[in-house]
Write a protein that holds these residues in place. Structure first.
Motif, PDB file in Angstrom:
ATOM      1  N   THR A 117       0.855  -1.185   0.000  1.00 62.61           N
ATOM      2  CA  THR A 117       0.000   0.000   0.000  1.00 62.61           C
ATOM      3  C   THR A 117       0.892   1.236   0.000  1.00 62.61           C
ATOM      4  OG1 THR A 117      -0.105   0.141   2.421  1.00 62.61           O
ATOM      5  CG2 THR A 117      -1.788  -1.213   1.321  1.00 62.61           C
ATOM      6  N   GLU A 197      -9.809   6.202  -5.216  1.00 63.17           N
ATOM      7  CA  GLU A 197      -8.540   5.592  -5.595  1.00 63.17           C
ATOM      8  C   GLU A 197      -8.120   6.040  -6.991  1.00 63.17           C
ATOM      9  OE1 GLU A 197      -5.518   3.187  -3.939  1.00 63.17           O
ATOM     10  OE2 GLU A 197      -7.379   3.948  -3.092  1.00 63.17           O
ATOM     11  N   ALA A 198      -9.094   6.131  -7.894  1.00 65.63           N
ATOM     12  CA  ALA A 198      -8.804   6.592  -9.252  1.00 65.63           C
ATOM     13  C   ALA A 198      -8.353   8.050  -9.235  1.00 65.63           C
ATOM     14  CB  ALA A 198     -10.036   6.426 -10.134  1.00 65.63           C
ATOM     15  N   LYS A 200      -6.856   9.681  -6.803  1.00 63.67           N
ATOM     16  CA  LYS A 200      -5.508   9.759  -6.254  1.00 63.67           C
ATOM     17  C   LYS A 200      -4.472   9.465  -7.339  1.00 63.67           C
ATOM     18  CE  LYS A 200      -6.561   8.393  -1.471  1.00 63.67           C
ATOM     19  NZ  LYS A 200      -6.385   7.307  -0.472  1.00 63.67           N
ATOM     20  N   SER A 201      -4.769   8.462  -8.158  1.00 60.58           N
ATOM     21  CA  SER A 201      -3.847   8.097  -9.227  1.00 60.58           C
ATOM     22  C   SER A 201      -3.728   9.222 -10.255  1.00 60.58           C
ATOM     23  CB  SER A 201      -4.325   6.812  -9.907  1.00 60.58           C
ATOM     24  OG  SER A 201      -3.457   6.428 -10.943  1.00 60.58           O
ATOM     25  N   ARG A 204      -1.629  12.020  -8.900  1.00 64.89           N
ATOM     26  CA  ARG A 204      -0.201  11.715  -8.871  1.00 64.89           C
ATOM     27  C   ARG A 204       0.464  11.989 -10.216  1.00 64.89           C
ATOM     28  NH1 ARG A 204      -1.693   7.470  -5.267  1.00 64.89           N
ATOM     29  NH2 ARG A 204      -1.919   5.967  -6.961  1.00 64.89           N
ATOM     30  N   MET A 306      -4.358   3.243 -17.154  1.00 64.32           N
ATOM     31  CA  MET A 306      -3.630   3.071 -15.904  1.00 64.32           C
ATOM     32  C   MET A 306      -4.449   3.534 -14.703  1.00 64.32           C
ATOM     33  SD  MET A 306      -1.694   4.884 -13.445  1.00 64.32           S
ATOM     34  CE  MET A 306      -1.027   6.346 -14.219  1.00 64.32           C
ATOM     35  N   VAL A 307      -5.109   4.681 -14.831  1.00 63.33           N
ATOM     36  CA  VAL A 307      -5.919   5.207 -13.734  1.00 63.33           C
ATOM     37  C   VAL A 307      -7.121   4.303 -13.478  1.00 63.33           C
ATOM     38  CG1 VAL A 307      -7.396   7.128 -13.026  1.00 63.33           C
ATOM     39  CG2 VAL A 307      -5.165   7.583 -14.037  1.00 63.33           C
ATOM     40  N   GLU A 309      -7.222   1.069 -13.968  1.00 58.85           N
ATOM     41  CA  GLU A 309      -6.682  -0.103 -13.261  1.00 58.85           C
ATOM     42  C   GLU A 309      -6.433   0.192 -11.790  1.00 58.85           C
ATOM     43  OE1 GLU A 309      -3.224  -0.883 -15.588  1.00 58.85           O
ATOM     44  OE2 GLU A 309      -4.247  -2.320 -16.914  1.00 58.85           O
ATOM     45  N   MET A 310      -5.882   1.378 -11.506  1.00 60.83           N
ATOM     46  CA  MET A 310      -5.608   1.749 -10.123  1.00 60.83           C
ATOM     47  C   MET A 310      -6.893   1.913  -9.324  1.00 60.83           C
ATOM     48  SD  MET A 310      -2.430   1.624  -9.711  1.00 60.83           S
ATOM     49  CE  MET A 310      -2.421   2.322  -8.059  1.00 60.83           C
ATOM     50  N   SER A 313      -8.043  -1.476  -8.393  1.00 56.45           N
ATOM     51  CA  SER A 313      -7.105  -2.248  -7.589  1.00 56.45           C
ATOM     52  C   SER A 313      -7.534  -2.314  -6.135  1.00 56.45           C
ATOM     53  CB  SER A 313      -5.685  -1.651  -7.673  1.00 56.45           C
ATOM     54  OG  SER A 313      -5.646  -0.371  -7.042  1.00 56.45           O
TER      55      SER A 313
END
Length: 317
Positions: A117, A197-198, A200-201, A204, A306-307, A309-310, A313
């Motif tokens: 994490t 979660e998406a 946050k990705s 980033r 990618m986002v 998938e994150m 996750s």
């Protein structure tokens, strides 16, 4: 206004508390510099941890590291003037924290892969930095006097950070996973967690995006548009989520069947033009059951994928 720069170190020397001057490459400077790096690493970790109580403990630790650094940055005269030093009670405090954390963890007789994490990842970085500082202090002890309590404190601190990293992974991570595994439908809490979660990705990588979640019937369940995300991304993200649910597959995978001479050629024109055949939409499966879909739009194809998938996750714990 007091200036930050003094120019007194321009010749590669620095002053110790007590008045003496040493080379910046000296063992003593390397030791307290490594402690300073440890403090900074812990400060980063705190901002990504989930356990509020452990974060409070580390804020206390950061204050203690200033005490450690202060002692290491003092000559003999300076050490005699120090009003606060690391004591046995500080070491016992860390041992108590470790004991309380370990009560909640299963036995392990193998190495832990760092960083399942985000919070635990930064805790492991801090742990390795503290270990480095411990070695620098030990090297200094071979040349000059350093109280054993200083070395012991750093040793216990690295153990503390290890225990905290496991708690973030194995306790908080497992609670997150279990709460989702018990659901049979796409709850509002689950949808919000996926969007968070998406987001946050996306933050980033610095790309403003739109995230949409639909239920198993293709109906909009949740949506968020980040500041600066394109208006056109709203409908695209929703259609990606809809398509992923409709065909129970990634929109990117669907695209492999929609080219000329492929079985689904032209399917993008069906369903009122809502079918999307490029990356950024994924079905939401849990325990083998289709619960809905997530659509992401606003970046490049690879960024959207990618986002997406994150975001999903989080369901995997």
């Amino acid at each position: 206004m007091t200036k930050i720069y003094t120019k007194t170190g321009d010749r590669g020397e620095t002053g110790l508390y007590g008045g003496s001057r040493v080379k910046k490459a000296s063992r003593r400077v390397q030791a307290y510099g490594a402690v300073d790096q440890s403090n900074a690493s812990i400060g980063v970790a705190v901002n990504f941890m989930k356990a509020d109580m452990l974060k409070k403990v580390l804020r206390v630790v950061q204050d203690k590291l200033f005490v450690v650094g202060g002692e290491l940055a003092s000559d003999a005269k300076g050490r005699s003037l120090l009003k606060t030093v690391i004591e046995e009670k500080d070491i016992h405090f860390l041992e108590g924290v470790i004991d309380e954390i370990i009560k909640n963890l299963p036995e392990k007789n193998y190495f832990v892969i760092p960083g399942k994490t985000l919070g635990s990842s930064f805790l492991h970085v801090a742990r390795t930095q503290v270990r480095f500082a411990e070695r620098e202090i030990l090297a200094l002890m071979e040349e000059e006097e350093v109280r054993e309590e200083v070395l012991q404190y750093m040793n216990r601190l690295s153990d503390t950070l290890y225990a905290m990293s496991r708690y973030e992974d194995e306790v908080l991570g497992e609670e997150k996973k279990t709460s989702f595994q018990q659901t049979e439908t796409l709850t509002s809490d689950a949808a919000r967690a996926i969007l968070l979660e998406a987001r946050k990705s996306a933050e980033r990588i610095g790309v403003p995006m739109v995230f949409s979640i639909v239920d198993e019937g293709g109906n909009l369940k949740a949506m968020e548009r980040m500041d600066g995300a394109l208006l056109g991304s709203i409908e695209i993200s929703r259609n990606k989520a809809y398509t992923a649910t409709l065909f129970a597959m990634d929109t990117e995978a669907l695209g492999t069947f929609t080219g000329p001479k492929q079985d689904l050629y032209g399917i993008e024109h069906s369903h009122d033009g809502r079918v999307v055949s490029f990356a950024g939409g994924m079905p939401i499966f849990l325990n083998g059951k289709l619960l809905g879909g997530l659509g992401v739009s606003g970046g490049s194809i690879e960024e959207d994928k990618m986002v997406c998938e994150m975001g999903l996750s989080i369901l995997k714990g």
